[in-house]
Write a protein that holds these residues in place. Structure first.
Motif, short mmCIF file in Angstrom:
data_model
loop_
_atom_site.label_atom_id
_atom_site.label_comp_id
_atom_site.label_asym_id
_atom_site.label_seq_id
_atom_site.Cartn_x
_atom_site.Cartn_y
_atom_site.Cartn_z
N SER A 247 51.07 44.90 58.64
CA SER A 247 50.68 46.01 59.52
C SER A 247 51.12 45.74 60.96
O SER A 247 51.44 46.68 61.70
N VAL B 139 44.41 54.93 59.51
CA VAL B 139 43.90 54.52 58.21
C VAL B 139 44.70 55.14 57.07
O VAL B 139 44.93 54.51 56.04
N GLU C 112 45.79 50.04 59.57
CA GLU C 112 44.99 49.29 58.60
C GLU C 112 45.68 49.36 57.24
O GLU C 112 45.93 50.46 56.73
N GLU D 229 48.73 40.46 54.88
CA GLU D 229 48.14 40.87 56.14
C GLU D 229 47.72 39.64 56.92
O GLU D 229 47.47 38.60 56.31
N PRO D 230 47.65 39.70 58.27
CA PRO D 230 47.90 40.89 59.09
C PRO D 230 49.37 41.14 59.40
O PRO D 230 49.72 42.05 60.13
N GLU E 208 40.45 55.93 62.52
CA GLU E 208 39.13 55.40 62.89
C GLU E 208 39.09 55.36 64.42
O GLU E 208 39.92 54.69 65.04
N LYS F 196 45.31 48.17 53.37
CA LYS F 196 44.41 47.55 52.38
C LYS F 196 45.22 46.80 51.32
O LYS F 196 46.42 47.01 51.19
N THR G 289 42.58 53.38 65.15
CA THR G 289 43.29 52.69 64.07
C THR G 289 43.69 53.71 63.02
O THR G 289 42.86 54.47 62.53
N GLY H 163 47.30 45.94 65.43
CA GLY H 163 45.92 46.33 65.12
C GLY H 163 45.72 47.83 65.05
O GLY H 163 44.62 48.29 64.80
N SER H 164 46.78 48.61 65.25
CA SER H 164 46.62 50.07 65.24
C SER H 164 46.81 50.67 63.85
O SER H 164 46.73 51.88 63.69
N SER I 37 46.32 53.66 50.82
CA SER I 37 45.61 52.63 50.07
C SER I 37 45.86 52.92 48.59
O SER I 37 46.25 54.02 48.22
#
Lengths: 158, 158
Positions: free
Chosen positions: A111, B150, A126, A107-108, B136, A128, B148, A123-124, A154
């Motif tokens: 994503s 998730v 996430e 990352e980043p 989010e 993990k 965002t 940035g849209s 995740s």
């Protein structure tokens, strides 16, 4: 074609950023993720990994579970690599018959690539550590802006 | 604020589209999803459902598992409802303190709303029956294009 973007597991400090290994917990979590993927019938025809140790170790744990075949280190997946370079590598594997390609990286970057493939802003999404994004790509390039997001998970969810 | 978009489970034929109930398998799958969400510590402060039977039954199964509180039927979540109407309902619950809001509804509406919230094109997300998208949202409107993503999961993954 299905493209899986997999972020490396939790990593410890290392002599350099390139040499940071997975923590014991991070490795255990990736083994559990690999077992879940096996149960879900997920497997990859080609598995490319960032040459950084934490990514290679993550990819190797998927391979040990029998779902990733031989892992290839790929400079395009190191920090600073570009989506165009990575998609070039994916297209070459696809041309040789790979329908399910996994990219193990950081990352980043991952994503951001997923967002560009789906036509979404950076940035849209996430992702993990140990998380997976799955995208359905069109059969032929251009891929950017034309992919469909199928999973965003995740390790906890799996 | 976390917004969960949940597609109803597998449904059978009914006297009308509005009256189609979940199949026995669809209900079992939603019970399993509800148990998994419980284990993951997921719960909702407000749960709004499309007034169609298959959505209400899905929301009720989440409530029975103890993670959804009282289910409110909400016309904005019926087919033909708009994102603006739905976000108005979400904002009202948020103003009363809800930080985790679930909307139980239909396709293609939910994945289109998720795409608009994340700033992605329509059709760039795939949401299966019983699947969940978690977003989010920023603390204040406007929400569109600023969320965002998730999670994007199918029931099989959970």
């Amino acid at each position: 074609m299905l493209l899986y973007l997999i972020r490396h597991g939790k990593a410890a400090a290392g002599a350099s950023d390139a040499e940071r290994p997975l923590t014991a917990d991070g490795a255990d979590e990736m083994r559990r993720v690999a077992r879940r993927l096996t149960k879900l019938g997920v497997a990859f025809d080609a598995t490319l990994s960032s040459p950084l140790v934490r990514a290679l170790e993550t990819a190797d744990l998927l391979a040990e579970a029998g779902i990733a075949g031989a892992v290839e280190a790929c400079a395009a997946l190191a920090p600073g690599g570009t989506l165009d370079e990575a998609l070039g590598e994916v297209a070459r594997r696809h041309a040789r018959g790979a329908e399910r390609v996994a990219l193990v990286g950081h990352e980043p970057t991952l994503s951001e690539w997923a967002a560009r493939l789906a036509g979404a802003p950076a940035g849209s999404l996430e992702l993990k550590k140990g998380g997976i994004i799955a995208l359905e790509l069109p059969d032929r390039p251009p891929f950017e802006g034309r992919a469909t997001l199928v999973w965003l998970t995740s390790p906890k969810l799996l």
